[in-house]
Design a protein around this motif. Structure first.
Motif, mmCIF file in Angstrom:
data_model
loop_
_atom_site.group_PDB
_atom_site.id
_atom_site.type_symbol
_atom_site.label_atom_id
_atom_site.label_comp_id
_atom_site.label_asym_id
_atom_site.label_seq_id
_atom_site.Cartn_x
_atom_site.Cartn_y
_atom_site.Cartn_z
ATOM 1 N N THR A 44 13.281 93.890 67.040
ATOM 2 C CA THR A 44 12.918 92.924 65.996
ATOM 3 C C THR A 44 11.833 93.494 65.092
ATOM 4 O O THR A 44 11.879 93.340 63.862
ATOM 5 N N THR A 45 10.866 94.176 65.681
ATOM 6 C CA THR A 45 9.802 94.792 64.879
ATOM 7 C C THR A 45 10.371 95.784 63.879
ATOM 8 O O THR A 45 10.004 95.794 62.688
ATOM 9 N N LEU A 46 11.288 96.622 64.345
ATOM 10 C CA LEU A 46 11.853 97.648 63.475
ATOM 11 C C LEU A 46 12.743 97.031 62.393
ATOM 12 O O LEU A 46 12.629 97.401 61.214
ATOM 13 N N GLN A 47 13.599 96.093 62.764
ATOM 14 C CA GLN A 47 14.468 95.497 61.750
ATOM 15 C C GLN A 47 13.658 94.737 60.704
ATOM 16 O O GLN A 47 13.966 94.781 59.508
ATOM 17 N N THR A 48 12.612 94.078 61.122
ATOM 18 C CA THR A 48 11.744 93.384 60.166
ATOM 19 C C THR A 48 11.114 94.376 59.193
ATOM 20 O O THR A 48 11.041 94.125 57.977
ATOM 21 N N ALA A 49 10.686 95.528 59.701
ATOM 22 C CA ALA A 49 10.095 96.555 58.833
ATOM 23 C C ALA A 49 11.135 97.108 57.856
ATOM 24 O O ALA A 49 10.816 97.389 56.693
ATOM 25 N N LEU A 50 12.365 97.260 58.295
ATOM 26 C CA LEU A 50 13.419 97.768 57.412
ATOM 27 C C LEU A 50 13.744 96.776 56.300
ATOM 28 O O LEU A 50 14.004 97.159 55.155
ATOM 29 N N ILE A 51 13.705 95.504 56.615
ATOM 30 C CA ILE A 51 13.978 94.468 55.604
ATOM 31 C C ILE A 51 12.826 94.380 54.604
ATOM 32 O O ILE A 51 13.043 94.240 53.395
ATOM 33 N N ALA A 52 11.600 94.481 55.115
ATOM 34 C CA ALA A 52 10.420 94.284 54.263
ATOM 35 C C ALA A 52 9.974 95.554 53.555
ATOM 36 O O ALA A 52 9.030 95.520 52.753
ATOM 37 N N ALA A 53 10.630 96.672 53.811
ATOM 38 C CA ALA A 53 10.189 97.947 53.235
ATOM 39 C C ALA A 53 10.204 97.923 51.720
ATOM 40 O O ALA A 53 11.045 97.269 51.097
ATOM 41 N N ARG A 54 9.282 98.656 51.125
ATOM 42 C CA ARG A 54 9.246 98.819 49.680
ATOM 43 C C ARG A 54 9.881 100.158 49.318
ATOM 44 O O ARG A 54 9.824 101.110 50.102
ATOM 45 N N PRO A 55 10.485 100.285 48.151
ATOM 46 C CA PRO A 55 11.051 101.575 47.748
ATOM 47 C C PRO A 55 10.017 102.692 47.854
ATOM 48 O O PRO A 55 8.868 102.541 47.420
ATOM 49 N N GLY A 56 10.421 103.786 48.457
ATOM 50 C CA GLY A 56 9.535 104.922 48.628
ATOM 51 C C GLY A 56 8.677 104.891 49.874
ATOM 52 O O GLY A 56 7.932 105.833 50.143
ATOM 53 N N GLU A 57 8.770 103.854 50.662
ATOM 54 C CA GLU A 57 7.911 103.706 51.835
ATOM 55 C C GLU A 57 8.369 104.604 52.983
ATOM 56 O O GLU A 57 9.553 104.890 53.155
ATOM 57 N N ILE A 58 7.401 105.049 53.790
ATOM 58 C CA ILE A 58 7.677 105.758 55.046
ATOM 59 C C ILE A 58 7.465 104.789 56.196
ATOM 60 O O ILE A 58 6.404 104.165 56.306
ATOM 61 N N ILE A 59 8.490 104.637 57.034
ATOM 62 C CA ILE A 59 8.374 103.840 58.253
ATOM 63 C C ILE A 59 8.326 104.814 59.417
ATOM 64 O O ILE A 59 9.270 105.575 59.645
ATOM 65 N N LEU A 60 7.214 104.821 60.130
ATOM 66 C CA LEU A 60 7.002 105.771 61.216
ATOM 67 C C LEU A 60 7.272 105.089 62.552
ATOM 68 O O LEU A 60 6.674 104.050 62.866
ATOM 69 N N LEU A 61 8.189 105.676 63.328
ATOM 70 C CA LEU A 61 8.517 105.141 64.644
ATOM 71 C C LEU A 61 7.599 105.750 65.692
ATOM 72 O O LEU A 61 7.288 106.942 65.637
ATOM 73 N N PRO A 62 7.186 104.973 66.673
ATOM 74 C CA PRO A 62 6.309 105.514 67.717
ATOM 75 C C PRO A 62 7.090 106.353 68.717
ATOM 76 O O PRO A 62 8.327 106.358 68.742
ATOM 77 N N GLU A 63 6.371 107.063 69.536
ATOM 78 C CA GLU A 63 6.989 107.820 70.622
ATOM 79 C C GLU A 63 7.384 106.866 71.734
ATOM 80 O O GLU A 63 6.683 105.888 72.031
#
Length: 417
Positions: free
Chosen positions: A48-67
């Motif tokens: 849910t955290t990741l999908q929410t970040a993908l929906i809310a992302a702004r153009p050009g944004e970097i989404i960094l996944l944790p280890e």
């Protein structure tokens, strides 16, 4: 045929020796790049955290996944332009879909200028990572795998860009796809390089696409190593201008585990490269070894079709300066009875010898074999489809083709040469 224990042992060995293979380790970032954002929180429901970040992302944004290894039950989707989705590394950030509900892909991308890098996707119910209509997409330093080995219940495609322009797939590893490990379809301007595909039905497949360079890859232990197809009745057809060069195409002898009815279900186990109904395909400077059916198979599309614009014959095919080790010693599938009738073994290069369809006139296939004399060649001499076995006339004589002009190297606006 390799048994499952041998398959798993081979996969384990690759993991141990992966530092010596392309597609396994991302280099350090060069100086001067923007500082990366903090990674997403690994606490709670990470899907849910990741999908929410993908929906809310702004153009050009970097989404960094944790280890870490994260269990996801739902597929992910991204429809924001210019986003980079980045993990901590292929062996460090693992999205595990073993408990996925539904049969969709692990990740679907439908926006342009997206970069996916430095993570792994495993055990999806459907395709691993799919992008559709996503121009200038980059797949880089990714692993997609089904960890139970070759199984018809695995997802069809590992990395699956379709209907796109300017596609880059590099340093990717795919294992266990029940159709193709890396598949690029109905697209234009494509580079697939420095990747490892193994234990898939097809290692790499370029289908109904234009202007593709496939080089620096290791295609091993698949049913068929690298396929270049053009099929009828698709929105985009007339595939042409593919270069396959500097690849290692070896031991592609895994049993065909594609579900019945799939086009690749007819691929004979033990085939290095298959060119079917495509135009202006150049295969050069590759290493072929221990492919038990044939190293190179050039063939026409053999099923009935109604697409009036479709040409089922391969045309303007060039084979030159490849290195051929032993192979063709145990032909499989439809090649087995043909080989039996010819002494039980097939040479490095096999052409079906088809130059016509139905009542239509014969066409100039223009197959150019510029290989050393010790690279064996066989035309099955089938003549035309539908096949009349009485007309079959096998011949080792190479056709007198005229090499067409080689396509220019593919360049992409978002990738260095």
């Amino acid at each position: 045929m390799r048994n499952r224990l041998h398959l798993f042992a081979g996969a384990a060995l690759l993991a141990i020796t992966s530092a010596c293979s392309p597609g396994t380790s991302a280099p350090a970032d060069p100086p001067g790049l923007p500082t990366l954002p903090p990674p997403l929180s690994a606490e709670g429901d990470f899907g849910t955290t990741l999908q929410t970040a993908l929906i809310a992302a702004r153009p050009g944004e970097i989404i960094l996944l944790p280890e870490g290894t994260f269990q996801l039950t739902e597929g992910l989707s991204l429809d924001v332009e210019g986003v980079t989705l980045r993990g901590a590394g292929q062996g460090k950030t693992i999205l595990d879909f073993s408990g996925q509900e539904g049969a969709g892909e692990g990740l679907l991308v439908t926006s342009d200028d997206v970069t996916l890098m430095d993570f792994a996707v495993i055990n999806t119910r459907g395709d691993g990572i799919k992008s559709k209509g996503a121009d200038r997409i980059t797949y880089r330093y990714l692993t997609v795998e089904w960890t139970n080995g070759p199984d018809e219940n695995n997802g069809a495609y590992g990395v699956y860009p379709v209907e796109s322009r300017d596609v880059l797939v590099e340093n990717v590893t795919v294992r266990g796809a029940s159709d193709a490990g890396i598949y690029v379809g109905q697209s234009e301007n494509i580079i697939v390089r420095n990747s490892v595909v193994e234990y898939n039905v097809a290692g790499i497949e370029i289908e109904n696409s234009m202007n593709a360079d496939v080089y620096g890859n290791i295609a091993r232990y698949n049913t068929g190593g690298i396929l270049v197809f053009d099929l009828p009745d698709l929105p985009v057809s007339g595939g042409h201008s593919t270069r396959i060069f500097d690849n290692q195409i070896t031991e592609n002898n895994t049993r065909n585990f594609a579900p019945a009815g799939n086009i690749v279900a007819s691929v004979p186990s033990g085939t290095g490269v298959i060119i079917m109904a495509n135009r202006n395909v150049h295969v050069f400077d590759n290493t072929f070894d221990q492919n038990r059916s044939a190293h190179v198979l050039v063939m026409s599309y053999s099923l009935p079709f109604t697409d009036e614009a479709y040409n089922p014959l391969p045309r303007d095919v060039v084979l030159r300066a490849n290195r051929y080790g032993p192979g063709g010693n145990d032909p499989q599938g439809d090649l087995a009875p043909l080989a039996a009738a010819l002494g039980g073994q097939l040479p490095a290069i096999v052409w079906d010898g088809v130059d016509g369809w139905g009542e239509g006139p014969a066409q100039a296939v223009n197959l150019s074999i510029n290989e050393a004399e010790d690279a064996g060649f066989l035309s099955l001499g089938l003549g035309r489809y539908p096949i009349d076995p009485a007309r079959m006339a096998p011949s080792p004589v190479r056709p007198e083709g005229t090499p067409p002009e080689e396509p220019a190297a593919v360049t992409l606006p978002h990738a260095p040469a």
